[in-house]
Motif scaffolding. Structure first.
Motif, PDB file in Angstrom:
ATOM      1  N   LEU A 274       0.835  -1.198   0.000  1.00 23.91           N
ATOM      2  CA  LEU A 274       0.000   0.000   0.000  1.00 23.91           C
ATOM      3  C   LEU A 274       0.876   1.257   0.000  1.00 23.91           C
ATOM      4  O   LEU A 274       1.988   1.253   0.542  1.00 23.91           O
ATOM      5  CB  LEU A 274      -0.920   0.010   1.216  1.00 23.91           C
ATOM      6  N   PHE A 275       0.352   2.316  -0.598  1.00 21.41           N
ATOM      7  CA  PHE A 275       1.123   3.541  -0.756  1.00 21.41           C
ATOM      8  C   PHE A 275       1.008   4.443   0.466  1.00 21.41           C
ATOM      9  O   PHE A 275      -0.061   4.549   1.082  1.00 21.41           O
ATOM     10  CB  PHE A 275       0.638   4.310  -1.990  1.00 21.41           C
ATOM     11  N   TYR A 276       2.109   5.101   0.791  1.00 21.62           N
ATOM     12  CA  TYR A 276       2.078   6.153   1.803  1.00 21.62           C
ATOM     13  C   TYR A 276       1.395   7.390   1.209  1.00 21.62           C
ATOM     14  O   TYR A 276       1.335   7.574  -0.007  1.00 21.62           O
ATOM     15  CB  TYR A 276       3.485   6.504   2.257  1.00 21.62           C
ATOM     16  N   ASP A 277       0.920   8.258   2.081  1.00 24.30           N
ATOM     17  CA  ASP A 277       0.261   9.472   1.604  1.00 24.30           C
ATOM     18  C   ASP A 277       1.197  10.356   0.789  1.00 24.30           C
ATOM     19  O   ASP A 277       0.799  10.929  -0.220  1.00 24.30           O
ATOM     20  CB  ASP A 277      -0.273  10.280   2.796  1.00 24.30           C
ATOM     21  N   GLU A 278       2.452  10.482   1.235  1.00 30.01           N
ATOM     22  CA  GLU A 278       3.351  11.423   0.555  1.00 30.01           C
ATOM     23  C   GLU A 278       4.800  10.995   0.748  1.00 30.01           C
ATOM     24  O   GLU A 278       5.190  10.550   1.838  1.00 30.01           O
ATOM     25  CB  GLU A 278       3.144  12.840   1.096  1.00 30.01           C
ATOM     26  N   VAL A 279       5.575  11.120  -0.323  1.00 27.96           N
ATOM     27  CA  VAL A 279       6.997  10.766  -0.263  1.00 27.96           C
ATOM     28  C   VAL A 279       7.814  11.832  -0.989  1.00 27.96           C
ATOM     29  O   VAL A 279       7.278  12.670  -1.723  1.00 27.96           O
ATOM     30  CB  VAL A 279       7.270   9.384  -0.916  1.00 27.96           C
ATOM     31  N   ASN A 280       9.111  11.778  -0.756  1.00 27.52           N
ATOM     32  CA  ASN A 280      10.073  12.567  -1.518  1.00 27.52           C
ATOM     33  C   ASN A 280      10.732  11.612  -2.507  1.00 27.52           C
ATOM     34  O   ASN A 280      11.636  10.859  -2.130  1.00 27.52           O
ATOM     35  CB  ASN A 280      11.117  13.199  -0.589  1.00 27.52           C
ATOM     36  N   PRO A 281      10.310  11.601  -3.761  1.00 30.78           N
ATOM     37  CA  PRO A 281      10.869  10.624  -4.705  1.00 30.78           C
ATOM     38  C   PRO A 281      12.371  10.803  -4.939  1.00 30.78           C
ATOM     39  O   PRO A 281      13.080   9.824  -5.180  1.00 30.78           O
ATOM     40  CB  PRO A 281      10.078  10.883  -5.994  1.00 30.78           C
ATOM     41  N   SER A 282      12.842  12.029  -4.854  1.00 29.58           N
ATOM     42  CA  SER A 282      14.256  12.249  -5.165  1.00 29.58           C
ATOM     43  C   SER A 282      15.179  11.653  -4.113  1.00 29.58           C
ATOM     44  O   SER A 282      16.277  11.191  -4.435  1.00 29.58           O
ATOM     45  CB  SER A 282      14.533  13.745  -5.323  1.00 29.58           C
ATOM     46  N   THR A 283      14.744  11.653  -2.833  1.00 31.94           N
ATOM     47  CA  THR A 283      15.586  11.106  -1.767  1.00 31.94           C
ATOM     48  C   THR A 283      15.083   9.766  -1.240  1.00 31.94           C
ATOM     49  O   THR A 283      15.823   9.048  -0.560  1.00 31.94           O
ATOM     50  CB  THR A 283      15.651  12.085  -0.584  1.00 31.94           C
ATOM     51  N   GLY A 284      13.820   9.458  -1.490  1.00 30.76           N
ATOM     52  CA  GLY A 284      13.226   8.256  -0.941  1.00 30.76           C
ATOM     53  C   GLY A 284      12.631   8.424   0.433  1.00 30.76           C
ATOM     54  O   GLY A 284      12.118   7.466   1.022  1.00 30.76           O
ATOM     55  N   GLU A 285      12.666   9.637   0.986  1.00 30.74           N
ATOM     56  CA  GLU A 285      12.134   9.881   2.322  1.00 30.74           C
ATOM     57  C   GLU A 285      10.604   9.784   2.323  1.00 30.74           C
ATOM     58  O   GLU A 285       9.938  10.287   1.424  1.00 30.74           O
ATOM     59  CB  GLU A 285      12.552  11.277   2.796  1.00 30.74           C
ATOM     60  N   ILE A 286      10.073   9.143   3.368  1.00 33.28           N
ATOM     61  CA  ILE A 286       8.625   9.075   3.542  1.00 33.28           C
ATOM     62  C   ILE A 286       8.196  10.321   4.307  1.00 33.28           C
ATOM     63  O   ILE A 286       8.593  10.520   5.459  1.00 33.28           O
ATOM     64  CB  ILE A 286       8.224   7.805   4.306  1.00 33.28           C
ATOM     65  N   LEU A 287       7.393  11.159   3.686  1.00 33.08           N
ATOM     66  CA  LEU A 287       6.996  12.429   4.290  1.00 33.08           C
ATOM     67  C   LEU A 287       5.728  12.304   5.123  1.00 33.08           C
ATOM     68  O   LEU A 287       5.516  13.083   6.055  1.00 33.08           O
ATOM     69  CB  LEU A 287       6.802  13.488   3.205  1.00 33.08           C
ATOM     70  N   GLU A 288       4.864  11.358   4.789  1.00 36.76           N
ATOM     71  CA  GLU A 288       3.631  11.138   5.535  1.00 36.76           C
ATOM     72  C   GLU A 288       3.364   9.641   5.570  1.00 36.76           C
ATOM     73  O   GLU A 288       3.109   9.020   4.540  1.00 36.76           O
ATOM     74  CB  GLU A 288       2.458  11.875   4.863  1.00 36.76           C
ATOM     75  N   THR A 289       3.442   9.055   6.772  1.00 32.35           N
ATOM     76  CA  THR A 289       3.387   7.601   6.895  1.00 32.35           C
ATOM     77  C   THR A 289       1.969   7.032   6.827  1.00 32.35           C
ATOM     78  O   THR A 289       1.796   5.824   6.685  1.00 32.35           O
ATOM     79  CB  THR A 289       4.020   7.151   8.215  1.00 32.35           C
ATOM     80  N   ARG A 290       0.958   7.896   6.952  1.00 33.25           N
ATOM     81  CA  ARG A 290      -0.402   7.386   6.821  1.00 33.25           C
ATOM     82  C   ARG A 290      -0.590   6.759   5.446  1.00 33.25           C
ATOM     83  O   ARG A 290      -0.021   7.212   4.454  1.00 33.25           O
ATOM     84  CB  ARG A 290      -1.419   8.513   7.016  1.00 33.25           C
ATOM     85  N   LEU A 291      -1.391   5.704   5.374  1.00 31.94           N
ATOM     86  CA  LEU A 291      -1.589   4.993   4.114  1.00 31.94           C
ATOM     87  C   LEU A 291      -2.692   5.650   3.296  1.00 31.94           C
ATOM     88  O   LEU A 291      -3.724   6.063   3.832  1.00 31.94           O
ATOM     89  CB  LEU A 291      -1.921   3.530   4.384  1.00 31.94           C
ATOM     90  N   ALA A 292      -2.483   5.705   1.999  1.00 35.73           N
ATOM     91  CA  ALA A 292      -3.440   6.333   1.092  1.00 35.73           C
ATOM     92  C   ALA A 292      -4.663   5.448   0.912  1.00 35.73           C
ATOM     93  O   ALA A 292      -4.541   4.289   0.504  1.00 35.73           O
ATOM     94  CB  ALA A 292      -2.779   6.602  -0.254  1.00 35.73           C
ATOM     95  N   ASP A 293      -5.832   5.991   1.213  1.00 32.27           N
ATOM     96  CA  ASP A 293      -7.071   5.249   0.978  1.00 32.27           C
ATOM     97  C   ASP A 293      -7.343   5.096  -0.511  1.00 32.27           C
ATOM     98  O   ASP A 293      -8.052   4.176  -0.934  1.00 32.27           O
ATOM     99  CB  ASP A 293      -8.248   5.963   1.653  1.00 32.27           C
TER     100      ASP A 293
END
Length: 537
Positions: free
Chosen positions: A299-318
């Motif tokens: 499942l996808f996280y709500d928001e990430v930084n694709p350039s660094t791979g950092e997870i910006l929002e750990t809540r899962l996308a509905d």
């Protein structure tokens, strides 16, 4: 032509031409009939709850204009991105199935009213205050008008058009799109952006989806050219989403991924050389999101930084299915198994880990998650996914109040959207007219045929309609790729093909056109009719 009114073995009635009657030789199995009966109960509840939702919101409509407010907690205005995009359209769609008079009356009246009162920049809609009965801002907020126009088209008018084809709602959408073209081609800035830079991405993603589908529906080359300019901006320029510092993988951001994938499908058929240009950059985006944007269950996280791979929002996308729809499109076109596996991985984890999961802490989260599963289950028939959908639909139902309203905001419309999608799964896309809550019908598949069981608490007479390949007939799409807010098709009949129709032992051969136009059925109180349809060789 002379007609016989045939009483069926279980008490129903069927009107058929005398010369075409013959005995059916292969009755459906008992377990198939029982499964269809259960599906009828499930579909009946879904339609009834959706109908009560419409009644509940009509009861709070503005008494002067007939329009519904954004929500019941103080935002007493009609706006394009919320009331028009998320709530009203699914009142229209529900009434199409449950109340023809309402559909052709008050629903059309609301469309005419909002067109007259809100159109400002050409046909583009602005926010209308239901207390003062004037536009909320004068001069209007152009950024808000652009955003609202894109949302109204993609989330509201496009689903209606996918279902109905050419209609006053499709005409409204095309007029908005043409007016919007005079304002903007590629959105690079929206002032008052309350989702950060994601709102710009959302509008461009909305436009890609609208333009790709309306290109096929209308044949207008300027729509495809417009979409390609947006696609070039993201895939061939220096704004590649995989290089960005923020990418939302939930709604209000994920639309760009599906939009680019829908454009990719369109150019696959219409501009193969452009598809070749897009293939590498699009795969790079999809691969990067698979690499950094998912949890261990897929499942996808709500928001990430694709350039660094950092997870910006750990809540899962509905709205995980909105993004996976794009992956499945590219899998269908390019055969990348990893993109199909991304869907199957989520399906394999739903039952074990996501029963009664807290999607966004509201009903809308459940509606989006269930829609996500339904649309993809239509392509990949996973029993685990089916079981999860049947479980979670009841969680979504638990939010409904006795008056039919859910949570009293524009997201309530997504309840009806998903409930109707669920009902169409259980009825294999068939519908009855006139609809009545005590009349239930459900469907199940058996080798080579579709079986329907109809029951009525009180005497009923009407028509049973079968689904046509709407993606082709209404939108003229070359293929039925996954799309946000579409109503998936489960059993469709071809107009010129011949079918065997059997009702409790009474059989006829008919063309698909007759099934699509509806067959006449009469049911007595408390009785049951069994209908089977199979294509003739």
């Amino acid at each position: 032509m002379k007609m016989n009114r045939i009483r069926t073995i279980s008490g129903g009635w069927l009107l058929l031409p005398v010369i075409l009657l013959a005995a059916c030789g292969d009755a459906p199995r008992r377990e198939t009939i029982e499964r269809a009966i259960v599906n009828g109960r499930l579909a009946g509840e879904a339609f009834a709850r959706s109908h009560r939702f419409v009644e509940g919101w009509l009861a709070v409509a503005d008494t002067v204009t007939g329009l519904i407010p954004k929500n019941l907690q103080g935002d007493y205005f009609w706006n394009a991105q919320d009331a028009a995009a998320d709530n009203y359209p699914f009142m229209v769609i529900t009434s199409f199935f449950t109340d023809e008079g309402l559909f052709r009356g008050r629903m059309l009246d609301m469309l005419r009213t909002e067109t007259e009162l809100t159109s400002c920049l050409g046909a583009c809609p602005a926010t209308y205050d239901l207390r003062t009965h004037r536009l909320q801002n004068n001069p209007v907020d152009t950024g808000n008008v652009i955003f609202g126009s894109a949302e109204y088209m993609k989330d509201g008018l496009l689903p209606i058009t996918e279902l109905l084809g050419v209609s006053p709602w499709s005409e409204r959408m095309i007029s908005i799109l043409d007016s919007l073209h005079g304002l903007v081609e590629i959105v690079t800035e929206i002032r008052g952006d309350y989702f950060g830079n994601s709102q710009v991405i959302e509008v461009n993603g909305d436009l890609l989806q609208v333009l790709s589908r309306l290109y096929w529906m209308t044949g207008r080359e300027e729509y495809l050219e417009w979409a390609i300019r947006i696609g070039d901006y993201y895939l061939l320029g220096d704004r590649h989403p995989a290089d960005s510092e923020r990418l939302r993988l939930r709604d209000h951001g994920c639309e760009i991924m599906l939009g680019l994938c829908e454009l990719y499908a369109t150019v696959h058929y219409a501009r193969p050389q452009k598809q070749e240009q897009y293939r590498g950059p699009l795969h790079r985006l999809l691969d990067r999101v698979l690499e950094v944007g998912r949890n261990g269950h897929g499942l996808f996280y709500d928001e990430v930084n694709p350039s660094t791979g950092e997870i910006l929002e750990t809540r899962l996308a509905d709205t995980w299915g909105y993004t996976l729809d794009g992956y499945y499109i590219v899998y269908q076109l390019d055969g990348v198994e990893a993109y199909r596996d991304a869907v199957l991985k989520v399906f394999s984890n739903l039952n074990a880990h996501y029963r009664s999961h807290n999607w966004e802490n509201n009903m809308d989260g459940y509606a989006d998650a269930i829609e996500s599963a339904l649309n993809l289950y239509n392509r990949e028939r996973s029993q685990e996914a089916a079981d999860w959908i049947d479980s979670e639909i009841n969680v979504m139902y638990s939010f409904q109040r006795p008056d039919g309203i859910l949570e009293g905001w524009h997201g309530d419309g997504n309840f009806a959207r998903t409930a109707v999608m669920y009902a169409l799964w259980k009825t294999r896309g068939t519908r009855l007219a006139p609809w009545r809550e005590d009349v239930q019908w459900g469907a199940a598949d058996e080798e080579g045929k579709t079986v329907l069981v109809l029951t009525a608490g009180m005497p009923w007479r009407g028509k049973l309609f079968f689904d046509a390949p709407r993606y082709r007939e209404n939108l003229h799409l070359p293929a039925d790729w996954p799309r946000i807010n579409q109503f998936p098709q489960w059993f469709t009949v071809e107009r010129d093909r011949e079918y065997a129709l059997c009702v409790d032992g009474v059989r006829k051969h008919c063309r698909g056109e007759e099934l699509i136009d509806g067959i006449d059925i009469v049911l007595e109180s408390g009785q049951r009719a069994v209908v089977t349809v199979s294509a003739c060789d």
